[in-house]
Write a protein that holds these residues in place. Sequence first.
Motif, PDB file in Angstrom:
ATOM      1  N   LEU A   1       0.824  -1.210   0.000  1.00  0.00           N
ATOM      2  CA  LEU A   1       0.000   0.000   0.000  1.00  0.00           C
ATOM      3  C   LEU A   1       0.859   1.261   0.000  1.00  0.00           C
ATOM      4  CD1 LEU A   1      -2.813  -1.064   2.493  1.00  0.00           C
ATOM      5  CD2 LEU A   1      -3.041  -0.737   0.025  1.00  0.00           C
TER       6      LEU A   1
ATOM      7  N   VAL B   1       1.211   4.420  -3.026  1.00  0.00           N
ATOM      8  CA  VAL B   1       0.794   5.805  -2.798  1.00  0.00           C
ATOM      9  C   VAL B   1       1.535   6.727  -3.769  1.00  0.00           C
ATOM     10  CG1 VAL B   1       0.814   7.734  -1.165  1.00  0.00           C
ATOM     11  CG2 VAL B   1       0.224   5.433  -0.378  1.00  0.00           C
TER      12      VAL B   1
ATOM     13  N   VAL C   1      -2.212  13.693  -1.434  1.00  0.00           N
ATOM     14  CA  VAL C   1      -3.059  12.497  -1.453  1.00  0.00           C
ATOM     15  C   VAL C   1      -3.982  12.508  -0.240  1.00  0.00           C
ATOM     16  CG1 VAL C   1      -1.352  11.114  -2.675  1.00  0.00           C
ATOM     17  CG2 VAL C   1      -1.374  11.095  -0.184  1.00  0.00           C
ATOM     18  N   ASP C   2      -5.087  11.829  -0.380  1.00  0.00           N
ATOM     19  CA  ASP C   2      -6.023  11.624   0.717  1.00  0.00           C
ATOM     20  C   ASP C   2      -5.551  10.380   1.472  1.00  0.00           C
ATOM     21  OD1 ASP C   2      -8.146  10.865   2.394  1.00  0.00           O
ATOM     22  OD2 ASP C   2      -9.656  11.645   1.021  1.00  0.00           O
TER      23      ASP C   2
ATOM     24  N   GLU D   1      -6.294   6.573   0.295  1.00  0.00           N
ATOM     25  CA  GLU D   1      -5.184   5.891  -0.363  1.00  0.00           C
ATOM     26  C   GLU D   1      -4.500   4.839   0.510  1.00  0.00           C
ATOM     27  OE1 GLU D   1      -4.270   6.143  -3.417  1.00  0.00           O
ATOM     28  OE2 GLU D   1      -5.506   7.838  -4.062  1.00  0.00           O
ATOM     29  N   LEU D   2      -4.613   4.994   1.834  1.00  0.00           N
ATOM     30  CA  LEU D   2      -3.851   4.107   2.715  1.00  0.00           C
ATOM     31  C   LEU D   2      -4.700   3.490   3.818  1.00  0.00           C
ATOM     32  CD1 LEU D   2      -0.937   3.109   2.998  1.00  0.00           C
ATOM     33  CD2 LEU D   2      -0.524   4.983   4.607  1.00  0.00           C
TER      34      LEU D   2
ATOM     35  N   HIS E   1     -14.152  -1.484  -1.050  1.00  0.00           N
ATOM     36  CA  HIS E   1     -13.241  -0.352  -1.114  1.00  0.00           C
ATOM     37  C   HIS E   1     -14.053   0.903  -1.368  1.00  0.00           C
ATOM     38  CE1 HIS E   1      -9.286  -2.238  -1.117  1.00  0.00           C
ATOM     39  NE2 HIS E   1      -9.813  -3.223  -1.817  1.00  0.00           N
TER      40      HIS E   1
ATOM     41  N   CYS F   1     -14.112   4.327  -3.246  1.00  0.00           N
ATOM     42  CA  CYS F   1     -13.411   5.006  -4.322  1.00  0.00           C
ATOM     43  C   CYS F   1     -13.140   6.454  -3.924  1.00  0.00           C
ATOM     44  CB  CYS F   1     -14.238   4.982  -5.605  1.00  0.00           C
ATOM     45  SG  CYS F   1     -14.639   3.318  -6.174  1.00  0.00           S
ATOM     46  N   GLY F   2     -12.254   7.105  -4.654  1.00  0.00           N
ATOM     47  CA  GLY F   2     -11.918   8.486  -4.358  1.00  0.00           C
ATOM     48  C   GLY F   2     -13.107   9.411  -4.451  1.00  0.00           C
TER      49      GLY F   2
ATOM     50  N   SER G   1      -7.324  -6.082  -2.997  1.00  0.00           N
ATOM     51  CA  SER G   1      -6.340  -5.772  -4.015  1.00  0.00           C
ATOM     52  C   SER G   1      -5.618  -7.048  -4.454  1.00  0.00           C
ATOM     53  CB  SER G   1      -5.317  -4.768  -3.468  1.00  0.00           C
ATOM     54  OG  SER G   1      -4.640  -5.316  -2.358  1.00  0.00           O
TER      55      SER G   1
END
Length: 205
Positions: A108, A112, A118-119, A123-124, A145, A147-148, A159
Amino acid sequence: MTRQREPDWQPRSDEVQSDQVASYDAMREGCPIAYDGNDSWTVFGHADAVAVADDTATYSNAVSRHLQVPNGFDGAAHRDYRTMIGRYFTDDAIAGFEPTLRSICADLVTAVPRGVDVDLMAELAEPFANDTTCAFMAGRIRCVHRCGSGRRRTAARPSPSTARRWPRSPSSSTTTSAPNSTPDGDGPPPTRPVRCWRNGWTVDR
């Protein structure tokens, strides 16, 4: 005609979401117990929060129509389920899972993006919670998950790097004994084990 109470704050407003710590600090000073207009109250002060948690005769964790184990139980039932779940998260129990945890973390962090904002949650933090839960449960659950864009994407596997670490059949004591574990020894409803271990994992670890 009953007069509707005006909200004291809007926790999901852009102003609050852009700086939650500052917003919470301001509310703690100006309105330590606040109504949000959506049938929810927020208690900001530590002493008030402790008082609410200790007063099980007035306040209850059983606020959802969905089963939440152990967070949806009060008093002795909550304690008993937490004790039961805790047996699967001792140092010895987690030690064998540590290499998988470290590998998930490394994958992970490597993924990144560099050189851009990054959020961290998207992201993590959220993928970590999702992938470790899936790996720990050896594929017994469907993974979600975020999504952004804020939409939720559901997949049967986490993943790809995490999916490769899943055993073909669950062999750990967690996934084989969890479905038959309850404080009183009776078999739980089918939805209870996943919620037990999902909540135990995210809360305890």
